[in-house]
Structures are given as structure tokens and as C-alpha cells.
Motif scaffolding. Structure first.
Motif, PDB file in Angstrom:
ATOM      1  N   LYS A  18      13.773  31.863  31.277  1.00  0.00           N
ATOM      2  CA  LYS A  18      12.715  31.644  30.235  1.00  0.00           C
ATOM      3  C   LYS A  18      13.395  32.838  29.212  1.00  0.00           C
ATOM      4  O   LYS A  18      14.164  33.993  29.971  1.00  0.00           O
ATOM      5  N   GLN A  34      15.591  28.741  24.670  1.00  0.00           N
ATOM      6  CA  GLN A  34      16.223  28.819  25.417  1.00  0.00           C
ATOM      7  C   GLN A  34      17.394  28.101  26.042  1.00  0.00           C
ATOM      8  O   GLN A  34      17.286  27.247  25.281  1.00  0.00           O
ATOM      9  N   ASP A  52      12.301  28.867  34.403  1.00  0.00           N
ATOM     10  CA  ASP A  52      10.790  28.417  33.704  1.00  0.00           C
ATOM     11  C   ASP A  52      11.156  27.194  34.344  1.00  0.00           C
ATOM     12  O   ASP A  52      11.315  26.250  34.533  1.00  0.00           O
TER      13      ASP A  52
END
Length: 261
Positions: free
Chosen positions: A235, A150, A210
Motif C-alpha cells: 500500500k 503502487q 495490499d
């Protein structure tokens, strides 16, 4: 016999005429008349309709001005009137006199107790106007987590002259909310605000943030160093290329670009 029969018929005819005259007098019209109802009849009919409607919709137990006296009559404590039954009292409450007295009492109570006015009628507080001292300093760090694959952004905004007791704030804003640049659904904005500084914003990829853990999405205000920190993880998602060739966008990349507001 024949004479007695004639006398009986004459008496019956006289009684019918007398009864018709009494009925006509009670209704205020001539015998045999069938004209348009007068204004008095219309008023009576209107009061009757109001009385029936009030009986269906109004609960007298909740009326503060309704009172039954020792004689069995009903009184209006506001207008000091006496009524023979509940229907007449309800018709009175729909009338002009009762409504005017209600308006007068409400105006008098509002004048005697201004603090009891509804909140909607109170003057709205005007927003505080402060003299802005410019834009704060900032640092933006692009990060990559090799374990989760990520990408994230770390914002550090300096507020050395922030007002006492004030804490910086931030929020996300879509491209369609701002009116400075052309709309672009591929981007969103992160805004930072603290008095007396100007509001600053950063253009970031329009990817889902996220928020599954405190180690990915968090903000922190350091009052000693006067530094506000915000970390945002995006994300994972598809990464289409930007048209200007400055790098990927979406959930897997993109730089924070300062945007004027």
C-alpha cells in the motif's frame, strides 16, 4: 409436707444428674469436662463438613455408582456399600476407600483399552527429518503500477526436485521473530519452504500488504514447471530514505534482499 418436699427435691436432683451423665456419655466425655475434642470427634466433624459440601456441589443423578434399592437405602455399586441416606453416601464418595476404588478402575480401564487414553497423554508425533539438498533457485522482479502508483514484488522460486505430493508454502515473518540479523522494524521477511529444499527468506519493506484483489496479492504453484509464484503489492505510504543509500523503503519502494536463515 416438709418431708415430702425434701423427697421431691432429691428426686429432681437425681434426674438432673442422670440426664447430664447420659449427655456426657453420648459425646464421649466426663461430666463437667470441657477439654479439647478427641480425634474421633474431629473425624466426625470432618465427615459432616464433607457431607454438607457434597450435597451442595454434587448431582447424584449423574453419579454412575449411585443406586437406590428396594428397601429405601442407598448403595455404592463401586464399593458395594449400603448407606441410610444421601448425605452418608456423599460422605462415602469423599472418603479414602471410594477414591482408591476409582483410581483402580481407571487404571484397569486404561490397561484394557489404551486407545481411550486422552490425547494429551499420547506421545506427540516427532517432526519428520529429511536430508536437505540445498537452496532452490529464484527470481525477484520489482514492479510499479502507474495507475495506482503502487510498487510490488514478484517472486518466482524453482523447485525441480520437490517431493511428490508436496506443495510449496510461504509466510511473512517480522524482524523480531528471526535471530540471524539485528532487529530492524523497517523490514520484514517473506519465507518460502518446500521439501527437501532449505527454507529461504527475502528481506522486504515492512509496509502493509495490499490484499484487496486477486490481481495484487496471489500465489500460484505450477506443478509441470515446478515453479512457485508469489506477487505482493504494498500500500502507498511515506518513503523515508534508507541509511545505506540503497533506495527508498516503506510502501513506495525497496528491493527484496535474500536473507540467510
Amino acid at each position: 409436707s416438709l418431708r415430702g418436699e425434701r423427697l421431691r427435691r432429691r428426686v429432681e436432683r437425681t434426674e438432673r444428674v442422670a440426664m447430664s451423665f447420659m449427655d456426657a456419655r453420648e459425646h464421649g466425655s466426663k461430666i463437667g469436662g470441657a477439654g479439647v475434642a478427641s480425634a474421633q470427634h474431629e473425624a466426625i466433624d470432618r465427615r459432616e463438613r464433607l457431607r454438607r459440601l457434597a450435597l451442595e456441589t454434587i448431582d447424584l443423578a449423574k453419579d454412575p455408582y449411585f443406586m437406590r434399592n428396594h428397601l429405601g437405602s442407598y448403595e455404592c455399586k463401586l464399593c458395594l456399600t449400603i448407606h441410610g441416606n444421601e448425605g452418608n453416601y456423599l460422605a462415602h464418595t469423599q472418603g479414602k476407600r471410594h477414591q482408591q476404588n476409582l483410581a483402580k478402575r481407571a487404571a484397569r480401564e486404561a490397561a484394557e483399552n489404551p486407545s481411550a487414553l486422552p490425547a494429551a497423554k499420547k506421545a506427540r508425533p516427532t517432526p519428520r527429518k529429511t536430508v536437505k539438498i540445498g537452496r532452490p533457485g529464484y527470481r525477484v522482479t520489482k514492479q510499479f503500477d502507474h495507475d495506482t502508483r503502487q510498487r510490488s514484488l514478484l517472486f518466482q522460486v524453482d523447485y525441480p526436485e520437490i517431493e511428490d505430493g508436496c506443495k510449496p508454502r510461504h509466510r511473512f515473518m517480522s524482524s523480531y521473530e528471526q535471530k540471524v540479523e539485528a532487529w530492524d522494524k523497517k523490514y520484514q521477511y517473506v519465507m518460502f519452504a518446500a521439501e527437501p529444499y532449505e527454507v529461504i527468506s527475502f528481506k522486504v519493506p515492512n509496509a502493509e500488504v495490499d490484499k484487496r484483489g486477486d490481481d495484487k496479492y496471489f500465489s500460484h504453484w505450477e506443478p509441470d514447471k515446478k515453479v512457485y509464484t508469489l506477487q505482493v503489492y504494498f500500500k502507498n505510504g511515506p518513503a523515508p530514505s534508507r541509511a545505506d543509500g540503497a533506495g527508498p523503503i516503506g510502501g513506495t519502494g525497496g528491493y527484496a534482499v535474500p536473507a540467510s536463515n
